[in-house]
Scaffold this active site. Structure first.
Site, PDB file in Angstrom:
ATOM      1  N   GLU A 178       0.822  -1.214   0.000  1.00 34.86           N
ATOM      2  CA  GLU A 178       0.000   0.000   0.000  1.00 34.86           C
ATOM      3  C   GLU A 178       0.860   1.270   0.000  1.00 34.86           C
ATOM      4  OE1 GLU A 178      -4.036  -1.650   2.210  1.00 34.86           O
ATOM      5  OE2 GLU A 178      -2.520  -0.632   3.436  1.00 34.86           O
ATOM      6  N   GLU A 372      -5.855  -8.300  -0.858  1.00 32.34           N
ATOM      7  CA  GLU A 372      -6.530  -8.092   0.428  1.00 32.34           C
ATOM      8  C   GLU A 372      -7.981  -7.715   0.160  1.00 32.34           C
ATOM      9  OE1 GLU A 372      -4.937  -5.426   3.386  1.00 32.34           O
ATOM     10  OE2 GLU A 372      -2.866  -5.903   2.852  1.00 32.34           O
TER      11      GLU A 372
END
Length: 474
Positions: A178, A372
């Protein structure tokens, strides 16, 4: 839509949220190791890490986590029963280089050797994140984290060890978890402690540039290993919707999406987007690039786009918004009145996954990889030992349907990795009560419990999904 037989169904964890053994076998400290639970002041420590470096909060959930470090064989056996084909984890940089530099720690290297061997034994493809909010704390103290360009070479030393050691065992690599989070949680994302009187934007965008150069050189290194390695980037995804059709709301959403995509634009396209100049001007950022940086970025784009998706986001400037906000995975978002919301404030939007996948694929034309996606909820163990998490089944089913719809739209997607296959410590809150797994772990917010593993109702449901390659979801 029928998925290809090689579609990667699986689950995901992160070293700093599951391993525990935080100083065992020579491991050094990482940022997660000095963050308490939310009840003790986690957000205070996360957003003001100078306090975390000085204050003793008493209990730190990552120190023991779910003890995956000692129980990984047991856990991978359960995941084999679940049927997963791909297991995403991260390597703890501080377990390999306790001080972030110097000589690698052989005990740490052997642990991941054993972990990946166990994955292969159980026919699971490891998907490995090189740096998952896990810059060694020693590099924060010595160099100031990723704000210092010195970390590029230290990261590459780390990558060189990983690719040489595990290149024959791991095909799929992710350079940074991320990466867009560095502008929102710079201590987690970049190991940086920023003073209140400093230009935060200048520091985080410069640090992000260092990570982008490091990422590009890591991609180059992976490709030169000759093992057929694939290196991807990753963002915390979730497209911003405009609050209304007011053009100002629409433009606000455009800008928010550009903020999210800026770094992925560089990693996928090989250069900064044109709108970066506007962002830097507005934030008073003067980016310091070294000679050769632009060529490094241009010549080493990633092979695929990995992303997390939990919900869409909402942006606008309309006067009737009234300051209503929701949890946007550490990214500010308005409350969407058309969506249900979890007790932890996260909005539920399966259609948003289809929209986000189309946005990403149209933008980059590279394979996507959902690494995810999951629901944090308070699960209850019944008197008979059952855990009836129908809400998790519904959430996962609807998001898989949205993924398949996006693939019918023409999006190429390598796989779906649920967050998570097993309960672990929540990164945002430090809780165990906010559970994501298909496997229950008997540990509470205060670190009490037997650590016994138990299969939830969702375990058996996801097992059938994988067995049927996404055909049986009722």
């Amino acid at each position: 839509m029928k998925l290809n037989k090689d579609f990667l169904w699986g689950g995901a964890v992160a070293a700093n949220q599951c391993e525990g053994a935080y100083l065992e076998d020579g491991k050094g400290l990482s940022p997660m190791d000095i963050l308490p639970t939310v009840q003790l002041g986690r957000k205070e420590a996360m957003y003001h890490p100078e306090l975390a470096l000085e204050k003793d909060y008493g209990y730190y959930p990552s120190h023991g986590a779910i003890d995956f470090y000692h129980r990984y064989k047991e856990d991978l056996e359960l995941m084999e029963q679940l049927g997963i084909k791909a297991f995403r984890t991260s390597i703890s940089w501080a377990r390999i280089f306790p001080d972030g530099e110097g000589e690698p720690n052989e005990a740490g290297l052997q642990f991941y050797d054993s972990l990946f061997d166990e994955c292969k034994k159980r026919h699971m493809e490891p998907v490995v994140t090189i740096c998952h909010f896990d810059t060694p704390l020693a590099l924060t103290k010595k160099y100031g984290g990723w704000g210092n360009r010195a970390l590029i070479n230290l990261y590459l030393d780390y990558c060189r060890v990983l690719f040489k050691r595990y290149g024959k065992k791991v095909k799929y690599w992710i350079t940074f978890n991320e990466i867009n989070m560095i502008t929102h949680i710079p201590f987690f994302g970049g190991g940086m402690v920023i003073k209140e009187d400093e230009n935060v934007s200048q520091i985080v965008y410069q640090a992000a540039h260092h990570q982008l150069v490091a990422s590009a050189l890591a991609v180059k290194m992976a490709h030169e290993c000759g093992e057929g390695l694939l290196a991807g980037c990753m963002l915390a995804a979730g497209s911003f919707y405009p609050y209304s059709c007011n053009p100002e709301d629409v433009w606000e959403a455009v800008e928010k999406n550009q903020d999210s995509y800026l770094f992925i634009d560089v990693q996928a396209r090989g250069k900064y987007p044109s709108y970066a100049q506007r962002i830097w001007k507005e934030k008073r950022v003067i980016l310091n690039m070294k000679d050769g940086d632009e060529e490094i970025l241009r010549c080493n784009p990633v092979d695929y786009i990995a992303f997390s998706y939990y919900s869409s986001r909402l942006a606008g400037v309309s006067p009737d918004i009234n300051g209503k906000v929701a949890d946007g995975n550490a990214i500010y978002t308005l409350r969407n009145p058309h969506l249900d919301i979890t007790p932890w404030g996260r909005q539920i939007d399966p259609m948003g996954l289809r929209i986000t996948m189309n946005d990403l694929y149209d933008r980059y034309q590279k394979p996507l990889f959902i690494v995810e996606n999951g629901l944090g909820a308070a699960d209850k163990v019944e008197a008979d030992g059952s855990i009836n998490d129908d809400y998790r089944i519904e959430y996962t089913r609807n998001h898989i349907k949205a993924m398949k719809a996006a693939m019918e739209d023409g999006v190429i997607c390598l796989g779906y990795l649920a967050w998570s296959c097993i309960d672990l410590v929540s990164a945002g809150t430090g809780e165990m009560d906010k559970r994501y797994g298909f496997i229950y772990v008997d540990r509470d917010n205060d670190g009490n419990g037997t650590l016994e593993r138990m299969k939830k109702k969702s375990f058996y449901w996801y097992q059938r999904v994988i067995e049927s390659n996404g055909e049986e979801m009722d």
